[in-house]
Write a protein that holds these residues in place. Structure first.
Motif, mmCIF file in Angstrom:
data_model
loop_
_atom_site.group_PDB
_atom_site.id
_atom_site.type_symbol
_atom_site.label_atom_id
_atom_site.label_comp_id
_atom_site.label_asym_id
_atom_site.label_seq_id
_atom_site.Cartn_x
_atom_site.Cartn_y
_atom_site.Cartn_z
ATOM 1 N N LEU A 99 3.058 -11.815 7.639
ATOM 2 C CA LEU A 99 3.063 -11.243 6.294
ATOM 3 C C LEU A 99 4.281 -11.715 5.504
ATOM 4 C CD1 LEU A 99 1.912 -7.568 6.965
ATOM 5 C CD2 LEU A 99 0.544 -9.480 6.124
ATOM 6 N N ALA A 100 5.413 -11.825 6.172
ATOM 7 C CA ALA A 100 6.612 -12.320 5.500
ATOM 8 C C ALA A 100 6.421 -13.763 5.046
ATOM 9 C CB ALA A 100 7.818 -12.208 6.435
ATOM 10 N N ARG A 101 5.779 -14.549 5.888
ATOM 11 C CA ARG A 101 5.501 -15.940 5.524
ATOM 12 C C ARG A 101 4.507 -16.008 4.366
ATOM 13 N NH1 ARG A 101 7.206 -21.060 4.884
ATOM 14 N NH2 ARG A 101 5.558 -22.586 5.319
ATOM 15 N N GLN A 102 3.478 -15.167 4.413
ATOM 16 C CA GLN A 102 2.478 -15.155 3.352
ATOM 17 C C GLN A 102 3.104 -14.736 2.022
ATOM 18 O OE1 GLN A 102 -0.884 -12.671 4.195
ATOM 19 N NE2 GLN A 102 -2.052 -13.358 2.426
ATOM 20 N N ALA A 103 3.954 -13.743 2.057
ATOM 21 C CA ALA A 103 4.618 -13.289 0.838
ATOM 22 C C ALA A 103 5.477 -14.388 0.238
ATOM 23 C CB ALA A 103 5.464 -12.055 1.145
ATOM 24 N N ALA A 104 6.162 -15.134 1.106
ATOM 25 C CA ALA A 104 7.020 -16.214 0.625
ATOM 26 C C ALA A 104 6.199 -17.360 0.030
ATOM 27 C CB ALA A 104 7.891 -16.728 1.764
ATOM 28 N N VAL A 105 5.101 -17.748 0.708
ATOM 29 C CA VAL A 105 4.287 -18.868 0.243
ATOM 30 C C VAL A 105 3.555 -18.522 -1.047
ATOM 31 C CG1 VAL A 105 2.281 -20.309 0.791
ATOM 32 C CG2 VAL A 105 4.015 -19.883 2.532
ATOM 33 N N HIS A 106 3.002 -17.312 -1.120
ATOM 34 C CA HIS A 106 2.233 -16.897 -2.297
ATOM 35 C C HIS A 106 3.107 -16.303 -3.390
ATOM 36 C CE1 HIS A 106 -1.728 -16.536 0.238
ATOM 37 N NE2 HIS A 106 -1.359 -17.779 0.000
ATOM 38 N N GLN A 107 4.390 -16.113 -3.061
ATOM 39 C CA GLN A 107 5.352 -15.564 -4.019
ATOM 40 C C GLN A 107 4.905 -14.206 -4.563
ATOM 41 O OE1 GLN A 107 5.980 -18.764 -6.903
ATOM 42 N NE2 GLN A 107 7.475 -19.741 -5.556
ATOM 43 N N VAL A 108 4.617 -13.320 -3.615
ATOM 44 C CA VAL A 108 4.230 -11.953 -3.973
ATOM 45 C C VAL A 108 5.104 -10.989 -3.173
ATOM 46 C CG1 VAL A 108 1.851 -12.594 -4.500
ATOM 47 C CG2 VAL A 108 2.440 -11.847 -2.182
ATOM 48 N N PRO A 109 5.299 -9.774 -3.677
ATOM 49 C CA PRO A 109 6.062 -8.776 -2.908
ATOM 50 C C PRO A 109 5.334 -8.452 -1.608
ATOM 51 C CG PRO A 109 5.818 -8.095 -5.206
ATOM 52 C CD PRO A 109 4.896 -9.269 -5.003
ATOM 53 N N ILE A 110 6.076 -8.326 -0.541
ATOM 54 C CA ILE A 110 5.449 -8.069 0.756
ATOM 55 C C ILE A 110 4.732 -6.714 0.751
ATOM 56 C CG2 ILE A 110 7.425 -6.947 1.854
ATOM 57 C CD1 ILE A 110 6.706 -8.667 4.371
ATOM 58 N N GLU A 111 5.154 -5.812 -0.130
ATOM 59 C CA GLU A 111 4.489 -4.513 -0.231
ATOM 60 C C GLU A 111 3.019 -4.668 -0.635
ATOM 61 O OE1 GLU A 111 7.353 -5.238 -1.721
ATOM 62 O OE2 GLU A 111 8.743 -4.111 -0.423
ATOM 63 N N ASN A 112 2.724 -5.728 -1.385
ATOM 64 C CA ASN A 112 1.343 -5.967 -1.821
ATOM 65 C C ASN A 112 0.416 -6.307 -0.657
ATOM 66 O OD1 ASN A 112 2.559 -5.679 -4.292
ATOM 67 N ND2 ASN A 112 1.837 -7.613 -5.151
ATOM 68 N N LEU A 113 1.005 -6.682 0.463
ATOM 69 C CA LEU A 113 0.217 -7.109 1.624
ATOM 70 C C LEU A 113 0.100 -6.023 2.682
ATOM 71 C CD1 LEU A 113 1.854 -10.645 1.989
ATOM 72 C CD2 LEU A 113 -0.266 -10.084 0.789
ATOM 73 N N GLN A 114 0.615 -4.842 2.369
ATOM 74 C CA GLN A 114 0.680 -3.786 3.379
ATOM 75 C C GLN A 114 -0.702 -3.369 3.875
ATOM 76 O OE1 GLN A 114 3.075 -0.386 2.350
ATOM 77 N NE2 GLN A 114 2.252 0.886 3.999
ATOM 78 N N LYS A 115 -1.666 -3.204 2.961
ATOM 79 C CA LYS A 115 -2.999 -2.763 3.374
ATOM 80 C C LYS A 115 -3.638 -3.784 4.303
ATOM 81 C CE LYS A 115 -4.155 0.231 -0.532
ATOM 82 N NZ LYS A 115 -5.113 0.481 -1.645
ATOM 83 N N TYR A 116 -3.474 -5.059 3.954
ATOM 84 C CA TYR A 116 -4.024 -6.106 4.823
ATOM 85 C C TYR A 116 -3.327 -6.075 6.178
ATOM 86 C CZ TYR A 116 -5.178 -10.702 6.690
ATOM 87 O OH TYR A 116 -5.608 -11.717 7.506
ATOM 88 N N GLY A 117 -2.021 -5.919 6.149
ATOM 89 C CA GLY A 117 -1.268 -5.857 7.393
ATOM 90 C C GLY A 117 -1.700 -4.698 8.272
ATOM 91 N N ASP A 118 -1.999 -3.562 7.651
ATOM 92 C CA ASP A 118 -2.442 -2.396 8.417
ATOM 93 C C ASP A 118 -3.788 -2.661 9.095
ATOM 94 O OD1 ASP A 118 -0.179 -1.021 7.706
ATOM 95 O OD2 ASP A 118 -1.140 0.100 6.074
ATOM 96 N N VAL A 119 -4.671 -3.391 8.398
ATOM 97 C CA VAL A 119 -5.968 -3.730 8.983
ATOM 98 C C VAL A 119 -5.785 -4.602 10.224
ATOM 99 C CG1 VAL A 119 -8.111 -5.030 8.633
ATOM 100 C CG2 VAL A 119 -7.265 -3.500 6.838
#
Length: 215
Positions: A99-119
């Motif tokens: 998720l940290a890598r995805q946030a960096a590559v897509h340039q989005v806050p890691i908080e935006n990926l929390q739901k996906y991460g929980d899945v």
């Protein structure tokens, strides 16, 4: 530009599990970089990439690995030897890393990926069906192997996937346990020898109608 339909079929017909490599021929560095990227770009479930690919270049080490590869000379004669390994015991920490890598590559806050991460974490912690995570990771590695071999065929590079080896000995010699990895399959790449009798044999495949069904 897409590859032509005829070229794809021609190269898939051309490829085979090369039994004898020409040890004098080496894959050019520029070609190898493309093959290297075919591994980097390989698909995996959830995008987790639960793997690492070890390219063995030391001639003495490769010679020693022959003893643990059922004596198969492809290990030393091929231009390149790749050991495809899983990361043992993939867990929620690996999800956080991805998720940290995805946030960096897509340039989005890691908080935006929390739901996906929980899945994803929910799948790892409580799979919807009986599942050994190392077995699951192993299946992901075979996706990478298939992509590597297909890319090689398109580039006119011969390959031989190999399960005929002793994983425990490979792991020991390559120092994989201390890194948290376990070897699952090997792929040798290079150029077929002129006298490899298997190169000219027709492929033995069932008829299309026997293996493909349309529902």
């Amino acid at each position: 530009m897409a590859v032509s339909l005829d070229d794809v079929l021609q190269q898939l017909q051309w490829r085979y599990a090369t039994k004898k490599f020409d040890a004098s021929k080496k894959i050019p560095e520029s070609t190898w970089r493309v093959l290297e990227q075919s591994l980097v770009l390989a698909p995996s479930s959830f995008g987790l990439q639960p793997w690492k690919f070890f390219v063995v270049t030391d001639p003495e080490l490769r010679q020693e690995l022959v003893n643990h590869s059922w004596g198969q000379k492809q290990v030393v004669d091929a231009s390149h030897l790749v050991v495809l390994a899983i990361k043992k015991g993939i867990n929620t920490e690996d999800v956080d890393r991805y998720l940290a890598r995805q946030a960096a590559v897509h340039q989005v806050p890691i908080e935006n990926l929390q739901k996906y991460g929980d899945v994803v974490k929910g799948f790892l912690e409580k799979p919807p069906y009986p599942l050994d995570m190392d077995d699951w990771s192993t299946r992901q590695v075979y996706l990478a192997l298939g992509q590597l071999m297909t890319a090689a065929a398109m580039l006119g590079i011969d390959t031989c996937p190999m399960e005929g080896f002793n994983p425990a000995k490979y792991d020991e010699l390559l120092g994989l346990p201390t890194q948290g990895y376990k070897s699952v399959v090997v792929c040798t790449l290079g150029y077929r020898a002129d006298d490899d009798k298997y190169a000219s044999l027709p492929k033995v495949r069932y008829e299309t109608e026997e293996v493909i069904s349309y529902l």
